[in-house]
Design an enzyme around this catalytic site. Structure first.
Site, PDB file in Angstrom:
ATOM      1  N   ASP A  30       1.018  -1.180  -0.356  1.00  0.00           N
ATOM      2  CA  ASP A  30      -0.266  -0.306   0.435  1.00  0.00           C
ATOM      3  C   ASP A  30       1.189   1.427  -0.065  1.00  0.00           C
ATOM      4  O   ASP A  30       1.642   1.447   0.723  1.00  0.00           O
ATOM      5  CB  ASP A  30      -0.575   0.014   0.958  1.00  0.00           C
ATOM      6  N   ASN A  86     -13.326  -2.517   3.241  1.00  0.00           N
ATOM      7  CA  ASN A  86     -14.159  -1.839   3.544  1.00  0.00           C
ATOM      8  C   ASN A  86     -15.274  -1.765   2.366  1.00  0.00           C
ATOM      9  O   ASN A  86     -14.996  -2.054   1.218  1.00  0.00           O
ATOM     10  CB  ASN A  86     -13.650  -0.715   3.362  1.00  0.00           C
ATOM     11  N   GLN A  93     -14.266   2.537   2.576  1.00  0.00           N
ATOM     12  CA  GLN A  93     -14.318   2.590   0.820  1.00  0.00           C
ATOM     13  C   GLN A  93     -13.760   3.649   0.099  1.00  0.00           C
ATOM     14  O   GLN A  93     -14.510   4.532   0.230  1.00  0.00           O
ATOM     15  CB  GLN A  93     -14.838   1.120   0.334  1.00  0.00           C
ATOM     16  N   HIS A  99     -11.253  -5.068  -2.597  1.00  0.00           N
ATOM     17  CA  HIS A  99     -10.001  -4.928  -2.197  1.00  0.00           C
ATOM     18  C   HIS A  99      -9.447  -5.365  -0.043  1.00  0.00           C
ATOM     19  O   HIS A  99     -10.226  -5.163   0.055  1.00  0.00           O
ATOM     20  CB  HIS A  99      -8.479  -4.109  -2.193  1.00  0.00           C
ATOM     21  N   HIS A 101      -7.482  -5.114   2.608  1.00  0.00           N
ATOM     22  CA  HIS A 101      -6.423  -4.424   3.579  1.00  0.00           C
ATOM     23  C   HIS A 101      -5.431  -6.322   4.611  1.00  0.00           C
ATOM     24  O   HIS A 101      -6.223  -6.004   5.186  1.00  0.00           O
ATOM     25  CB  HIS A 101      -6.646  -3.566   4.018  1.00  0.00           C
TER      26      HIS A 101
END
Length: 134
Positions: A30, A86, A93, A99, A101
């Protein structure tokens, strides 16, 4: 989707720090990490959120999350792990491509994830049970 940044990253059109890739997923570091090693699991197939994600791909994403969390814990020496996903702006989000995390946790890392626990009242409990058992 032509304008989806995560589609472009997942499919290799935009370079990223890739830590894992297979035919269906790319896992990248990230760019705005919560902790050292914070990564994202990106499916190569576009789905805006979990509601649109095919069941088979959702199952594979969770299996991949377990595999990556295990490897990252071993290699990074973290003390714990958060897996966060999320759905919807109100839930945090910000990119509307499903996706997950992967957030390695370290003692005293200062990362704040959580909520203040409330109380499940009888009224709310009955309302929820009634709605979900319809």
């Amino acid at each position: 989707m032509n304008d989806c940044i995560f589609c472009k990253i997942a499919n290799g059109e935009i370079p990223a720090a890739t830590i894992y890739e297979d035919d269906e997923f790319r896992v990248i570091l990230d760019l705005g990490p919560a902790s050292k090693g914070h990564a994202l699991i990106l499916p190569k197939e576009h789905a805006a959120n979990i509601y649109e994600l095919p069941d088979e791909l959702a199952a594979k994403a969770m299996i991949l999350a377990k595999k990556m969390a295990t490897k990252m814990t071993e290699k990074l020496g973290c003390d714990g792990f958060n897996i966060v996903q999320n759905n919807g702006e109100v839930a945090g989000q910000t990119v509307f491509h499903f996706h997950m995390h992967l957030i390695p946790r370290y003692a005293d890392d200062g990362v704040k994830l959580g909520w203040v626990p409330g109380t499940l009242t009888d009224e709310v409990k009955e309302e929820v049970l009634e709605k979900l058992h319809e």
